[in-house]
Enzyme design. Structure first.
Site, PDB file in Angstrom:
ATOM      1  N   SER A  29       0.783  -1.259  -0.058  1.00 19.64           N
ATOM      2  CA  SER A  29       0.000  -0.033  -0.110  1.00 19.64           C
ATOM      3  C   SER A  29       0.901   1.208  -0.067  1.00 19.64           C
ATOM      4  CB  SER A  29      -0.866   0.068   1.223  1.00 19.64           C
ATOM      5  OG  SER A  29      -1.698  -1.126   1.377  1.00 19.64           O
TER       6      SER A  29
HETATM    7  N1  SAH Z   1      -0.742  -5.055   4.349  1.00 21.96           N
HETATM    8  C1  SAH Z   1       0.085  -5.383   2.692  1.00 21.96           C
HETATM    9  C2  SAH Z   1      -0.779  -5.031   1.607  1.00 21.96           C
HETATM   10  C3  SAH Z   1      -1.640  -5.961   1.321  1.00 21.96           C
HETATM   11  S1  SAH Z   1      -2.293  -6.043  -0.261  1.00 21.96           S
HETATM   12  C4  SAH Z   1       1.421  -4.630   2.780  1.00 21.96           C
HETATM   13  O1  SAH Z   1       1.643  -3.836   3.731  1.00 21.96           O
HETATM   14  O2  SAH Z   1       2.121  -4.819   1.797  1.00 21.96           O
HETATM   15  C5  SAH Z   1      -3.481  -7.261   0.211  1.00 21.96           C
HETATM   16  C6  SAH Z   1      -2.845  -8.616   0.577  1.00 21.96           C
HETATM   17  O3  SAH Z   1      -4.173  -9.489   1.052  1.00 21.96           O
HETATM   18  C7  SAH Z   1      -2.381  -9.653  -0.613  1.00 21.96           C
HETATM   19  O4  SAH Z   1      -1.092  -9.916  -0.129  1.00 21.96           O
HETATM   20  C8  SAH Z   1      -3.428 -10.669  -0.726  1.00 21.96           C
HETATM   21  O5  SAH Z   1      -2.738 -11.922  -1.051  1.00 21.96           O
HETATM   22  C9  SAH Z   1      -4.054 -10.820   0.682  1.00 21.96           C
HETATM   23  N2  SAH Z   1      -5.378 -11.573   0.898  1.00 21.96           N
HETATM   24  C10 SAH Z   1      -6.435 -11.353   0.051  1.00 21.96           C
HETATM   25  N3  SAH Z   1      -7.431 -11.764   0.388  1.00 21.96           N
HETATM   26  C11 SAH Z   1      -7.095 -12.581   1.331  1.00 21.96           C
HETATM   27  C12 SAH Z   1      -7.590 -13.419   2.408  1.00 21.96           C
HETATM   28  N4  SAH Z   1      -8.980 -13.909   2.161  1.00 21.96           N
HETATM   29  N5  SAH Z   1      -7.057 -13.715   3.469  1.00 21.96           N
HETATM   30  C13 SAH Z   1      -5.776 -13.545   3.615  1.00 21.96           C
HETATM   31  N6  SAH Z   1      -5.017 -12.584   2.979  1.00 21.96           N
HETATM   32  C14 SAH Z   1      -5.648 -12.175   1.674  1.00 21.96           C
END
Ligand code: SAH
Length: 216
Positions: A63
């Site tokens: 993000s």
């Molecule tokens: N917080 C992260 C950015 C997240 S992008 C950072 O600081 O880099 C969103 C993330 O959520 C992705 O890695 C994706 O794989 C994960 N994601 C999506 N759906 C999910 C679920 N149901 N359970 C766990 N993770 C999930």
């Protein structure tokens, strides 16, 4: 002069966050303490402190720093808090939360991303973060209740399991809205009865997908 350049980058970073309206000193300190260059892909290291999201492995994104700081500020984390994060991704948001909280449990559906984040935390000595590979829609009930919950992928509705795992007086911050369409950061607070909702800024997040990732 890589060191000098890096310093300028990081000083400009805090200034940018202040200009954009982040005022909580503890949040600014946490943003200052986490070296973002460790969390971005190698080709983005030189621009790690720029205020935009960047691609990471598995088609996901780290993000934008402003959004990380904003959501962290809205979550009002105190040193006694146990925090659940859904969507570990690079681990950057979890690392920022770990500077403010007692402990962070972070869930990721891709094993590859979870492993890479674990290695980063170990390298940096961030030892109050536990990464769990699993489906964030279900939270991590065995460690509940949580004082704070942050979701970093967008969903149309609040996952009921997360509401259940939010303790009384707890706060949850998450992006709500359709995959292609307007999403906004929503803050939910849990008084003794019911759930209060406040809609905040417009954002764009990758979707929260059901189930553990099959590939990788
Ligand atoms: N917080 C992260 C950015 C997240 S992008 C950072 O600081 O880099 C969103 C993330 O959520 C992705 O890695 C994706 O794989 C994960 N994601 C999506 N759906 C999910 C679920 N149901 N359970 C766990 N993770 C999930």
């Amino acid at each position: 002069m890589p060191l000098a350049d890096d310093r300028i980058g990081r000083m400009g970073f805090l200034l940018m966050l202040r200009r954009r309206g982040i005022t909580d000193q503890a949040v600014l300190r946490a943003m200052d303490e986490v070296p973002r260059e460790y969390f971005v892909p190698p080709e983005y290291v030189s621009t790690a402190y720029a205020d935009h999201a960047m691609p990471i492995a598995c088609g996901q994104t780290i993000s934008q720093p402003y959004v990380v700081a904003y959501m962290t500020e809205q979550l009002a984390v105190t040193p006694a808090c146990r925090v659940l994060e859904i969507g570990t991704g690079s681990g950057y948001q979890a690392a920022v939360l770990s500077r403010l909280a007692r402990e962070v449990v972070s869930v990721e559906r891709y094993r590859t991303l979870a492993e890479a984040a674990r290695i980063r935390f170990e390298t940096l000595g961030f030892d109050n973060i536990e990464v769990v590979v699993g489906d964030g829609f279900g939270g991590v009930p065995e460690r509940a209740p949580y004082d704070r919950i942050m979701v970093t992928a967008a969903t149309e509705t609040v996952p009921p399991a997360l509401v259940e795992q939010l303790g009384e007086g707890g706060i949850m911050v998450l992006p709500l809205g359709p995959q292609r369409g307007s999403q906004s950061i929503v803050k939910l607070t849990r008084p003794a009865q019911g759930l209060d909702r406040t809609d905040l800024i417009a954002v764009r997040f990758v979707p929260l997908l059901p189930g553990r990732a099959q590939e990788l």
